[in-house]
Design a protein around this motif. Structure first.
Motif, mmCIF file in Angstrom:
data_model
loop_
_atom_site.group_PDB
_atom_site.id
_atom_site.type_symbol
_atom_site.label_atom_id
_atom_site.label_comp_id
_atom_site.label_asym_id
_atom_site.label_seq_id
_atom_site.Cartn_x
_atom_site.Cartn_y
_atom_site.Cartn_z
ATOM 1 N N ILE A 230 0.833 -1.060 0.058
ATOM 2 C CA ILE A 230 -0.015 0.082 -0.134
ATOM 3 C C ILE A 230 1.050 1.256 0.120
ATOM 4 C CG2 ILE A 230 -1.641 1.259 1.371
ATOM 5 C CD1 ILE A 230 -2.825 -1.318 2.238
ATOM 6 N N SER A 231 1.708 1.212 0.894
ATOM 7 C CA SER A 231 2.798 2.472 0.811
ATOM 8 C C SER A 231 3.659 2.659 -0.500
ATOM 9 C CB SER A 231 3.785 1.932 2.067
ATOM 10 O OG SER A 231 4.841 3.081 1.904
ATOM 11 N N ALA A 232 4.033 1.668 -1.169
ATOM 12 C CA ALA A 232 4.500 1.974 -2.288
ATOM 13 C C ALA A 232 3.788 2.182 -3.637
ATOM 14 C CB ALA A 232 5.062 0.496 -2.620
ATOM 15 N N SER A 233 2.248 1.630 -3.478
ATOM 16 C CA SER A 233 1.374 2.037 -4.414
ATOM 17 C C SER A 233 1.013 3.447 -4.305
ATOM 18 C CB SER A 233 0.053 1.214 -4.457
ATOM 19 O OG SER A 233 -0.595 1.261 -3.448
ATOM 20 N N LEU A 234 0.973 4.052 -3.101
ATOM 21 C CA LEU A 234 0.754 5.519 -3.087
ATOM 22 C C LEU A 234 1.780 6.451 -3.182
ATOM 23 C CD1 LEU A 234 -2.180 4.797 -0.031
ATOM 24 C CD2 LEU A 234 -2.261 5.523 -2.456
ATOM 25 N N ALA A 235 3.077 5.902 -3.388
ATOM 26 C CA ALA A 235 4.161 6.623 -3.610
ATOM 27 C C ALA A 235 4.851 7.469 -2.345
ATOM 28 C CB ALA A 235 4.052 7.807 -4.763
ATOM 29 N N TYR A 236 4.614 6.527 -1.174
ATOM 30 C CA TYR A 236 5.254 7.083 0.046
ATOM 31 C C TYR A 236 6.578 6.739 0.120
ATOM 32 C CZ TYR A 236 1.010 8.427 2.400
ATOM 33 O OH TYR A 236 0.040 9.007 2.733
ATOM 34 N N ALA A 237 7.701 7.162 0.463
ATOM 35 C CA ALA A 237 8.983 7.174 0.355
ATOM 36 C C ALA A 237 9.472 6.007 1.427
ATOM 37 C CB ALA A 237 9.932 8.363 0.901
ATOM 38 N N GLU A 238 8.802 5.583 2.350
ATOM 39 C CA GLU A 238 8.942 4.528 3.337
ATOM 40 C C GLU A 238 7.554 4.250 3.986
ATOM 41 O OE1 GLU A 238 11.868 5.480 6.082
ATOM 42 O OE2 GLU A 238 13.525 6.425 4.665
ATOM 43 N N LEU A 239 7.389 3.037 4.477
ATOM 44 C CA LEU A 239 6.085 2.725 5.171
ATOM 45 C C LEU A 239 5.984 3.520 6.237
ATOM 46 C CD1 LEU A 239 4.024 0.841 5.721
ATOM 47 C CD2 LEU A 239 5.681 -0.773 6.905
ATOM 48 N N SER A 240 7.277 3.889 6.856
ATOM 49 C CA SER A 240 7.012 4.683 8.177
ATOM 50 C C SER A 240 6.242 6.142 7.951
ATOM 51 C CB SER A 240 8.420 5.031 8.953
ATOM 52 O OG SER A 240 9.271 5.706 7.967
ATOM 53 N N VAL A 241 6.546 6.583 6.564
ATOM 54 C CA VAL A 241 5.903 7.873 6.290
ATOM 55 C C VAL A 241 4.506 7.804 6.079
ATOM 56 C CG1 VAL A 241 5.789 9.685 4.595
ATOM 57 C CG2 VAL A 241 7.901 8.444 5.046
ATOM 58 N N LEU A 242 3.905 6.590 5.546
ATOM 59 C CA LEU A 242 2.459 6.303 5.458
ATOM 60 C C LEU A 242 1.963 5.984 7.014
ATOM 61 C CD1 LEU A 242 -0.279 5.140 4.353
ATOM 62 C CD2 LEU A 242 0.870 2.979 4.534
ATOM 63 N N SER A 243 2.621 5.434 8.054
ATOM 64 C CA SER A 243 2.290 5.414 9.139
ATOM 65 C C SER A 243 1.928 6.447 9.929
ATOM 66 C CB SER A 243 3.196 4.236 10.057
ATOM 67 O OG SER A 243 3.239 3.142 9.458
ATOM 68 N N ARG A 244 2.961 7.301 9.892
ATOM 69 C CA ARG A 244 2.870 8.862 10.486
ATOM 70 C C ARG A 244 1.770 9.553 9.995
ATOM 71 N NH1 ARG A 244 8.399 8.436 10.101
ATOM 72 N NH2 ARG A 244 8.317 10.256 8.584
ATOM 73 N N SER A 245 1.557 9.521 8.627
ATOM 74 C CA SER A 245 0.493 10.132 7.895
ATOM 75 C C SER A 245 -0.689 9.813 8.248
ATOM 76 C CB SER A 245 0.825 10.178 6.572
ATOM 77 O OG SER A 245 -0.288 10.934 5.825
ATOM 78 N N PHE A 246 -0.959 8.451 8.145
ATOM 79 C CA PHE A 246 -2.249 7.851 8.679
ATOM 80 C C PHE A 246 -2.756 8.090 10.050
ATOM 81 C CE2 PHE A 246 -5.245 4.654 9.116
ATOM 82 C CZ PHE A 246 -5.770 4.464 8.030
ATOM 83 N N LYS A 247 -1.725 7.960 10.732
ATOM 84 C CA LYS A 247 -1.920 8.255 12.143
ATOM 85 C C LYS A 247 -2.191 9.690 12.703
ATOM 86 C CE LYS A 247 -0.958 6.627 16.822
ATOM 87 N NZ LYS A 247 -0.023 5.941 17.670
ATOM 88 N N ARG A 248 -1.704 10.583 12.011
ATOM 89 C CA ARG A 248 -1.873 12.017 12.208
ATOM 90 C C ARG A 248 -3.355 12.431 11.549
ATOM 91 N NH1 ARG A 248 2.472 13.566 9.728
ATOM 92 N NH2 ARG A 248 1.436 13.666 7.522
ATOM 93 N N ASN A 249 -3.928 11.770 10.548
ATOM 94 C CA ASN A 249 -4.930 11.835 10.099
ATOM 95 C C ASN A 249 -6.233 11.119 10.580
ATOM 96 O OD1 ASN A 249 -5.260 13.901 7.357
ATOM 97 N ND2 ASN A 249 -3.041 12.687 7.374
ATOM 98 N N THR A 250 -6.052 10.026 11.175
ATOM 99 C CA THR A 250 -7.046 9.009 11.751
ATOM 100 C C THR A 250 -7.061 8.903 13.218
ATOM 101 O OG1 THR A 250 -5.922 7.062 11.231
ATOM 102 C CG2 THR A 250 -7.130 7.759 9.541
ATOM 103 N N GLY A 251 -5.803 9.063 13.731
ATOM 104 C CA GLY A 251 -5.769 8.876 15.108
ATOM 105 C C GLY A 251 -5.313 7.190 15.573
ATOM 106 N N LEU A 252 -5.437 6.492 14.325
ATOM 107 C CA LEU A 252 -4.936 5.381 14.600
ATOM 108 C C LEU A 252 -3.941 4.571 13.620
ATOM 109 C CD1 LEU A 252 -8.627 3.491 14.423
ATOM 110 C CD2 LEU A 252 -7.054 3.944 16.468
ATOM 111 N N SER A 253 -3.194 3.770 13.920
ATOM 112 C CA SER A 253 -2.184 3.233 12.932
ATOM 113 C C SER A 253 -3.002 2.530 11.853
ATOM 114 C CB SER A 253 -1.133 2.213 13.689
ATOM 115 O OG SER A 253 -1.995 1.040 13.918
ATOM 116 N N PRO A 254 -2.183 2.141 10.640
ATOM 117 C CA PRO A 254 -3.097 1.617 9.723
ATOM 118 C C PRO A 254 -3.434 0.095 9.986
ATOM 119 C CG PRO A 254 -0.875 2.655 8.795
ATOM 120 C CD PRO A 254 -1.070 2.970 10.177
ATOM 121 N N SER A 255 -2.532 -0.476 10.623
ATOM 122 C CA SER A 255 -3.011 -1.954 11.172
ATOM 123 C C SER A 255 -4.217 -1.934 12.046
ATOM 124 C CB SER A 255 -1.733 -2.836 11.515
ATOM 125 O OG SER A 255 -1.201 -1.937 12.561
ATOM 126 N N VAL A 256 -4.202 -1.304 12.968
ATOM 127 C CA VAL A 256 -5.282 -0.885 14.056
ATOM 128 C C VAL A 256 -6.721 -0.681 13.187
ATOM 129 C CG1 VAL A 256 -6.116 0.520 16.136
ATOM 130 C CG2 VAL A 256 -3.756 -0.694 15.858
#
Length: 92
Positions: A59-85
């Motif tokens: 998912i991270s790669a398909s959305l052109a995030y540089a790293e998985l951690s960038v997706l995780s931080r962005s997702f948590k910032r916007n939703t309050g939860l980690s992607p897996s939760v």
């Protein structure tokens, strides 16, 4: 990736605004292109998390995030939860 597509859209006349007008309108609405892009990417990630069994890395790669951690931080910032939760709560 996405910024290049937007630039291309301006150059090809697909958007009926100049880049500067677009930037001013976003600013007037307390938005930036980065903030708008971040929100769209999180919405796409939510759709992918809900409707596919793709790994977080895929998912991270398909959305052109540089790293998985960038997706995780962005997702948590916007939703309050980690992607897996979020995936567990949305799917189960």
């Amino acid at each position: 990736m996405t910024q290049a597509r937007v630039r291309s859209g301006f150059q090809q006349g697909h958007l009926s605004l100049t880049p500067r007008t677009f930037q001013r309108r976003l600013s007037r609405s307390n938005y930036s292109f980065r903030k708008l892009l971040d929100g769209v990417r999180v919405e796409l990630a939510q759709t992918m998390l809900r409707n596919s069994s793709a790994s977080m890395s895929e998912i991270s790669a398909s959305l052109a995030y540089a790293e998985l951690s960038v997706l995780s931080r962005s997702f948590k910032r916007n939703t309050g939860l980690s992607p897996s939760v979020w995936r567990v709560s949305a799917c189960g």
